[in-house]
Every structure is written in C-alpha cells, then in structure tokens.
Design an enzyme around this catalytic site. Structure first.
Site, PDB file in Angstrom:
ATOM      1  N   ASP A 213      -2.385   5.812   7.120  1.00 40.26           N
ATOM      2  CA  ASP A 213      -2.950   4.558   7.629  1.00 40.26           C
ATOM      3  C   ASP A 213      -4.403   5.600   9.240  1.00 40.26           C
ATOM      4  O   ASP A 213      -3.638   5.635  10.240  1.00 40.26           O
ATOM      5  CB  ASP A 213      -1.995   3.786   8.098  1.00 40.26           C
ATOM      6  CG  ASP A 213      -2.855   2.240   9.363  1.00 40.26           C
ATOM      7  OD1 ASP A 213      -3.325   1.623   8.889  1.00 40.26           O
ATOM      8  OD2 ASP A 213      -2.541   2.288  10.765  1.00 40.26           O
ATOM      9  N   GLU A 308      -7.587   3.088   2.941  1.00 41.15           N
ATOM     10  CA  GLU A 308      -8.301   2.013   3.300  1.00 41.15           C
ATOM     11  C   GLU A 308      -9.897   2.590   3.202  1.00 41.15           C
ATOM     12  O   GLU A 308     -10.221   2.876   4.163  1.00 41.15           O
ATOM     13  CB  GLU A 308      -7.635   1.399   4.560  1.00 41.15           C
ATOM     14  CG  GLU A 308      -6.670   0.404   4.076  1.00 41.15           C
ATOM     15  CD  GLU A 308      -6.661  -0.446   5.981  1.00 41.15           C
ATOM     16  OE1 GLU A 308      -6.393  -1.468   5.167  1.00 41.15           O
ATOM     17  OE2 GLU A 308      -5.530   0.559   6.941  1.00 41.15           O
ATOM     18  N   ASP A 390       0.892   0.229  12.617  1.00 44.01           N
ATOM     19  CA  ASP A 390       0.474   1.075  11.624  1.00 44.01           C
ATOM     20  C   ASP A 390       1.197   1.746  10.669  1.00 44.01           C
ATOM     21  O   ASP A 390       1.031   2.003   9.360  1.00 44.01           O
ATOM     22  CB  ASP A 390       0.245   2.531  12.300  1.00 44.01           C
ATOM     23  CG  ASP A 390      -0.585   1.956  13.903  1.00 44.01           C
ATOM     24  OD1 ASP A 390      -1.396   1.329  12.869  1.00 44.01           O
ATOM     25  OD2 ASP A 390      -0.741   2.560  14.757  1.00 44.01           O
TER      26      ASP A 390
END
Length: 460
Positions: A213, A308, A390
């Site tokens: 992340d 992501e 996170d």
C-alpha cells in the site's frame, strides 16, 4: 531490452562536438517541421483556388524514410555544414519529427489513448534538452572500462566505471543496439540500449504473497507489517532550491518583466541557473536511487506482489498533497516493479483503482460506506478490528492474489500486458462514494461479508 547510463567526462573539444551534434538534430527537426507545414499550406491554398486534387503539389511523406529522402536532397542548400556531423545526428531529428507527426495523427483520429497530443512545434535552442542517438557505426565500451567510443565523436572518457555493461559484453550475454548522448544538469550522459540474455531466476520466497500500500506518510506499508519510511527528498532540498530561485530572481535574466522584452542575461544569472539545475538533479537522483532499492528488494524477495492502480493525476489535484504525491513517485514504483518482477521470475498484480482496499475490513470483509483521509486507524464496526489504515489496505491487497492463483508461478500466467493484470469483477454492494469518484457502473467491487484475510474475496 535494458539501458545502461554512464556519465561522460569529455574534453572541451569533445564537448563542443557533442553540442554540435545535438544542435544538428534540433536543426533537422525544425527543417522537417517547416517543410511539412509549408507543404500543407501550399496544398490548402491550391484547393482554395479550385485546383483539382490530382494536380495539387505532391504531399511530403510523414514517415522517416520519406523525410530522410527529402532531407538528403535539400541538405546541400539548407545545411552546407552537414559533413561536420554524423548522419545519425540528422536522423535523430527526422525520427523525432516522424514520431511527433504520427502521435498527433493517431491522437486526432482516436487511435492513441490518453491526453490529446498537439501538432509539433519548433524546438528552441534555449528550452530544448540537447541529445543525439546513434544506431550505426562504431559503438562500443572499451576494455579499460573507463572509455566509450561513438561514431564521429571518437573515444570519450567516462566519469564512472562501465564494468556492469562490460562484464555482460565480455560474457556474450549482451549486445549493444544504440547509444544516446544527452546533456542534463551540466553533465553529458551516454545511455546504451542493450539486448540482454537473462538466466531464469526465482525470488527468495517464490510462494509468498505481499501486498504493498503506497502512501505519503509512509512510502509503502507491506501486508506483513513492514513499513518503509518516506524519505521526502524534495522537502530536504527545498531550502537550497528556494535560495537559488530567489537569487536568480534578483539577477539580470533573459526577460525584463517590467518592459516585457527579451534582453541579454548576465553571467551570474547563468551560473545560478546551472546551480539550480544541479540542485534539482540531485533531488531526482536521490529519489531514483531510493525507489530502485525498494523495488529491487521487493521483486527479488517475493513471488507475487499486489499493488493498486492509483489515479496519480487525480490525487495531485489536491493542492495540499500535490507536492508530496509527486515527490513519492508512485508511478515510478509501479513502472519499476513491472519489469523487475519479470526479471526475477515473479508476478505483479495490479488491483483496480475502484477496489476499496482502505474501506474494507481485512478480517471480516465488511465495507465502510465512507472513510475520511484523516482517519489513520481503521475501526471495524462489525467485528471490532482496530488496525492501522495502511496495514489494513495492504492485507486486503495481498488477499486478492488468491483469486489469481499465480503465487510463484512465473510470467507464463500473466496476461497479454505481462504484469498489468487487472482485478476481476466480483459481486457489488451499494456503497456511498464522494461525488466524482465513481461512475454509475463502478459503485462497488467487494462483497459485503467476504473473508479477505484468509480466503480471498468471494466471487458471485
């Protein structure tokens, strides 16, 4: 395909030759653009006079062979000094012109995705980065590992050792295809484009999945709990950058703001401008070094990496976070992981940007309708989980690998774009989103009660 870049240490005469070749490339680009615009204008004028299409002035081809033929016919009159430079210098400018015209045509017709590309513009001497590309002739790295040889330029000393490329060339596992010289931040660089034969590799933990992340507070938070601090190189260099910028503003620059006219810049202003460029280059080099170390460690350690698909352009519209987002280099991290995972035999999975990794509980799978950016601790109202925001997102990303079933399987399971695998569609739930963050057909990606921690996301 891989590039090796080395800083050069040319003599004053060689530096002038490098600058001359870069100027020749810029001149050829501007000549080709002027020829194309004149041809287009002539044909438009003839049509306005009622001239038939078959009687119009022949069109100038926009591809590289056509531009090269036209240049060879016109260069004795257009550039009588052309024998002083290698033909590769002029070919560099013509090739850039051909690619610029093709990109404009494809963008106008809809074949090219992304931001619209405008019609090519002339290159100025002051605002153009000098560069030249060599594809033919003598291009080699000398055996002493401190010199390179380029066509018409001869043997040039390097500021650093070339052993990384020389070892591959001596072993026969690399072949030089081209070389590009570029002037940046007061120094000449030479980049060799090389075809490399790489042995089959395996990560240190080929069957381990890691979710990454990315963020501003911490550069990366891994699903195993490891946190990589954000070095914030730009913040560290802002004091010097501001001081140099203020100094340049007080000196005599090339533009008189009061009279709104151009003028001759002072030598002190030129020195300050070069110092400012070196300060920016230092920040860029520090950022590049830290990102390479991070991505190399991840790709060499874990078999499957899940990140992501961040909308960096949209995130940067927040004026309070734009500088920090650009300083972190999210796009560069993804680009490096893309090819480094293939080098080390791993797999990169890119989760959809609509996947609510931060809003979903990594234990029970419940999804919050809204989560403010200021909430740094995730608290699940369903199961009572209290976890760092996170870290919770990183665990949700790691759980996505169960759907792909590619942990440690290598690049043969990748899709047509190799590492750019998108998150498969799953059952949707009605989620409340901020205005402008989702379209009508992109309102949810996770089932409300899916067990993401150990069983992945259930697919309806």
């Amino acid at each position: 395909m891989q590039a090796y870049r080395f800083a050069l240490d040319p003599s004053p005469a060689q530096a002038r030759d490098l600058q001359r070749h870069a100027g020749a490339a810029r001149y050829a680009f501007n000549w080709a653009l002027a020829a194309v615009k004149a041809n287009i204008g002539q044909r438009v004028a003839e049509r306005s006079y009622g001239v038939a299409d078959q009687d119009l002035t022949p069109a100038v081809g926009w591809n590289l062979p056509a531009l090269r033929r036209a240049w060879n016919q016109a260069k004795p009159a257009a550039a009588p000094w052309w024998p002083q430079c290698s033909k590769e210098a002029f070919n560099t400018g013509l090739d850039a012109m051909a690619r610029a015209l093709r990109n404009w045509a494809d963008s106008k017709s809809g074949k090219r995705q992304g931001k619209r590309v405008g019609f090519p513009r002339f290159k100025s001497k002051r605002n153009t980065t000098p560069s030249t590309r060599f594809t033919t002739g003598v291009i080699r790295v000398e055996a002493d590992r401190h010199h390179v040889t380029l066509p018409r330029l001869g043997t040039i000393k390097t500021h650093e050792s070339t052993r990384k490329l020389a070892r591959r060339l001596e072993a026969g596992t690399a072949r030089i295809l081209s070389a590009t010289v570029r002037y940046q931040a007061g120094r000449w660089f030479c980049s060799f484009t090389v075809e490399v034969t790489r042995p089959q590799r395996r990560p240190a933990r080929p069957y381990e999945v890691i979710g990454v992340d990315l963020g501003v507070k911490s550069l990366a938070v891994l699903s195993n709990g490891h946190v990589i601090d954000n070095p914030r190189h730009l913040v560290a260099g802002l004091r010097r950058l501001r001081r140099l910028s203020r100094r340049a503003a007080r000196q005599i620059g090339p533009h008189d703001t009061k009279a709104n006219v151009r003028r001759t810049a002072s030598k002190n202003w030129a020195d300050t401008r070069r110092a400012l460029g070196r300060a920016h280059a230092r920040v860029s080099n520090l950022r590049r070094d830290s990102l390479h170390k991070l991505t190399t460690t991840l790709a060499a350690t874990y078999g499957t990496i899940v990140i992501e698909d961040l909308n960096v352009a949209g995130m940067a519209k927040n004026r309070l976070l734009a500088r920090a987002i650009h300083d972190a280099g999210f796009g560069e991290i993804r680009r490096q992981l893309d090819y480094k995972t293939r080098w080390h035999g791993g797999t990169l999975i890119v989760a959809s940007r609509w996947f609510p990794s931060s809003k979903t509980c990594s234990d029970c799978g419940a999804t919050k309708p809204k989560l403010r950016l200021s909430e740094r601790v995730y608290t699940c109202e369903n199961c009572g989980l209290v976890l760092d925001r996170d870290l919770n997102a990183a665990r949700n990303l790691a759980a996505l690998a169960a759907q792909h079933n590619v942990a440690g399987s290598g690049p043969e399971t990748s899709n047509a774009r190799r590492a750019n695998q998108k998150t498969p569609s799953v059952g949707q739930v009605a989620l409340k989103r901020e205005p402008g963050t989702a379209t009508a057909d992109q309102t949810g990606t996770v089932h409300a009660q899916a067990r993401t921690a150990s069983h992945g996301i259930s697919q309806d």
